[in-house]
Motif scaffolding. Structure first.
Motif, PDB file in Angstrom:
ATOM      1  N   ALA A  39      -0.106  -2.809  31.235  1.00  0.00           N
ATOM      2  CA  ALA A  39      -1.346  -2.062  31.453  1.00  0.00           C
ATOM      3  C   ALA A  39      -2.482  -2.624  30.601  1.00  0.00           C
ATOM      4  CB  ALA A  39      -1.131  -0.577  31.149  1.00  0.00           C
ATOM      5  N   ASN A  40      -2.182  -2.962  29.361  1.00  0.00           N
ATOM      6  CA  ASN A  40      -3.216  -3.547  28.496  1.00  0.00           C
ATOM      7  C   ASN A  40      -3.710  -4.885  29.053  1.00  0.00           C
ATOM      8  OD1 ASN A  40      -3.185  -1.425  26.705  1.00  0.00           O
ATOM      9  ND2 ASN A  40      -1.735  -2.394  25.311  1.00  0.00           N
ATOM     10  N   ASN A  41      -2.789  -5.711  29.525  1.00  0.00           N
ATOM     11  CA  ASN A  41      -3.183  -6.980  30.145  1.00  0.00           C
ATOM     12  C   ASN A  41      -4.018  -6.744  31.398  1.00  0.00           C
ATOM     13  OD1 ASN A  41      -1.888  -8.503  28.205  1.00  0.00           O
ATOM     14  ND2 ASN A  41      -0.013  -8.714  29.413  1.00  0.00           N
ATOM     15  N   PHE A  42      -3.651  -5.733  32.167  1.00  0.00           N
ATOM     16  CA  PHE A  42      -4.403  -5.392  33.375  1.00  0.00           C
ATOM     17  C   PHE A  42      -5.829  -4.973  33.030  1.00  0.00           C
ATOM     18  CE2 PHE A  42      -5.891  -2.428  36.579  1.00  0.00           C
ATOM     19  CZ  PHE A  42      -5.660  -3.120  37.743  1.00  0.00           C
ATOM     20  N   VAL A  43      -5.966  -4.118  32.024  1.00  0.00           N
ATOM     21  CA  VAL A  43      -7.301  -3.651  31.615  1.00  0.00           C
ATOM     22  C   VAL A  43      -8.141  -4.823  31.120  1.00  0.00           C
ATOM     23  CG1 VAL A  43      -8.516  -2.244  29.895  1.00  0.00           C
ATOM     24  CG2 VAL A  43      -6.572  -1.284  31.139  1.00  0.00           C
ATOM     25  N   ARG A  44      -7.552  -5.699  30.307  1.00  0.00           N
ATOM     26  CA  ARG A  44      -8.288  -6.870  29.819  1.00  0.00           C
ATOM     27  C   ARG A  44      -8.746  -7.768  30.960  1.00  0.00           C
ATOM     28  NH1 ARG A  44      -4.658  -6.988  25.355  1.00  0.00           N
ATOM     29  NH2 ARG A  44      -3.313  -8.402  26.493  1.00  0.00           N
ATOM     30  N   SER A  45      -7.873  -7.982  31.939  1.00  0.00           N
ATOM     31  CA  SER A  45      -8.250  -8.850  33.062  1.00  0.00           C
ATOM     32  C   SER A  45      -9.322  -8.190  33.929  1.00  0.00           C
ATOM     33  CB  SER A  45      -7.031  -9.220  33.900  1.00  0.00           C
ATOM     34  OG  SER A  45      -6.509  -8.084  34.546  1.00  0.00           O
ATOM     35  N   GLU A  46      -9.285  -6.876  34.061  1.00  0.00           N
ATOM     36  CA  GLU A  46     -10.330  -6.175  34.810  1.00  0.00           C
ATOM     37  C   GLU A  46     -11.675  -6.282  34.102  1.00  0.00           C
ATOM     38  OE1 GLU A  46     -10.464  -4.427  37.903  1.00  0.00           O
ATOM     39  OE2 GLU A  46      -8.724  -5.739  38.084  1.00  0.00           O
ATOM     40  N   ILE A  47     -11.676  -6.166  32.795  1.00  0.00           N
ATOM     41  CA  ILE A  47     -12.924  -6.297  32.026  1.00  0.00           C
ATOM     42  C   ILE A  47     -13.478  -7.708  32.196  1.00  0.00           C
ATOM     43  CG2 ILE A  47     -13.853  -6.388  29.675  1.00  0.00           C
ATOM     44  CD1 ILE A  47     -11.944  -4.045  29.006  1.00  0.00           C
ATOM     45  N   ARG A  48     -12.615  -8.718  32.108  1.00  0.00           N
ATOM     46  CA  ARG A  48     -13.067 -10.104  32.292  1.00  0.00           C
ATOM     47  C   ARG A  48     -13.614 -10.322  33.702  1.00  0.00           C
ATOM     48  NH1 ARG A  48      -8.349 -11.810  28.962  1.00  0.00           N
ATOM     49  NH2 ARG A  48      -7.188 -11.633  30.885  1.00  0.00           N
ATOM     50  N   ARG A  49     -12.933  -9.760  34.699  1.00  0.00           N
ATOM     51  CA  ARG A  49     -13.389  -9.907  36.082  1.00  0.00           C
ATOM     52  C   ARG A  49     -14.758  -9.264  36.276  1.00  0.00           C
ATOM     53  NH1 ARG A  49     -13.823  -6.802  40.194  1.00  0.00           N
ATOM     54  NH2 ARG A  49     -12.649  -5.095  39.286  1.00  0.00           N
ATOM     55  N   GLN A  50     -14.954  -8.079  35.716  1.00  0.00           N
ATOM     56  CA  GLN A  50     -16.248  -7.400  35.838  1.00  0.00           C
ATOM     57  C   GLN A  50     -17.364  -8.204  35.156  1.00  0.00           C
ATOM     58  OE1 GLN A  50     -15.538  -3.483  34.297  1.00  0.00           O
ATOM     59  NE2 GLN A  50     -14.477  -2.790  36.158  1.00  0.00           N
TER      60      GLN A  50
END
Length: 140
Positions: free
Chosen positions: A115-126
């Motif tokens: 989940a933490n990796n998912f959140v980090r990747s979503e922030i980078r994508r945004q």
């Protein structure tokens, strides 16, 4: 009841594995083609029983994994995606798990990390999308 069905299916799969590994060897030794072909017929049954035991395992732990993922990301569709990813990781790393550690604690930890990796990747994508949007407005 589901856990017991999973254990039963796993025991049957292990029994089939034993049959699958010994009977063809005996068939080769006795030059019996029927016994040598036993491996093919038991392989499908073994796959079915292993899949049933994994399904029982998922059914038993899916609520834990989903609730941890939902607490981390706060979005039900993302939590579902993380839950699927965690069980894929479990399927890939099942042989590496140690018996000293409870599976539920392992799933909890892997869910948090995923989940933490998912959140980090979503922030980078945004951020990338915002930069691309600003770049396109500047170029116009």
């Amino acid at each position: 009841m589901i856990a017991e069905a999973g254990h039963y299916a796993l025991v049957l799969a292990l029994g089939l594995a034993l049959i699958q590994s010994t009977v063809p060897v005996l068939g080769a030794r006795w030059r019996d083609p029927a016994l040598m072909n036993v491996a093919r017929s038991t392989a499908l049954a073994q796959l079915v029983f292993v899949a049933a035991s994994f399904a029982a395992l998922v059914t038993r732990h899916v609520n834990l994994v989903y609730s941890v993922a939902l607490r981390q990301v706060g979005n039900p569709p993302d939590a579902e995606e993380i839950t699927q990813a965690v069980f894929i990781i479990l399927a890939k790393k099942a042989a590496q798990l140690r018996h000293q550690r409870a599976l539920s604690s392992w799933l909890f930890q892997v869910t948090r990390l995923t989940a933490n990796n998912f959140v980090r990747s979503e922030i980078r994508r945004q951020r990338r999308e915002q930069e691309a949007c600003m770049q396109s407005t500047l170029n116009e």
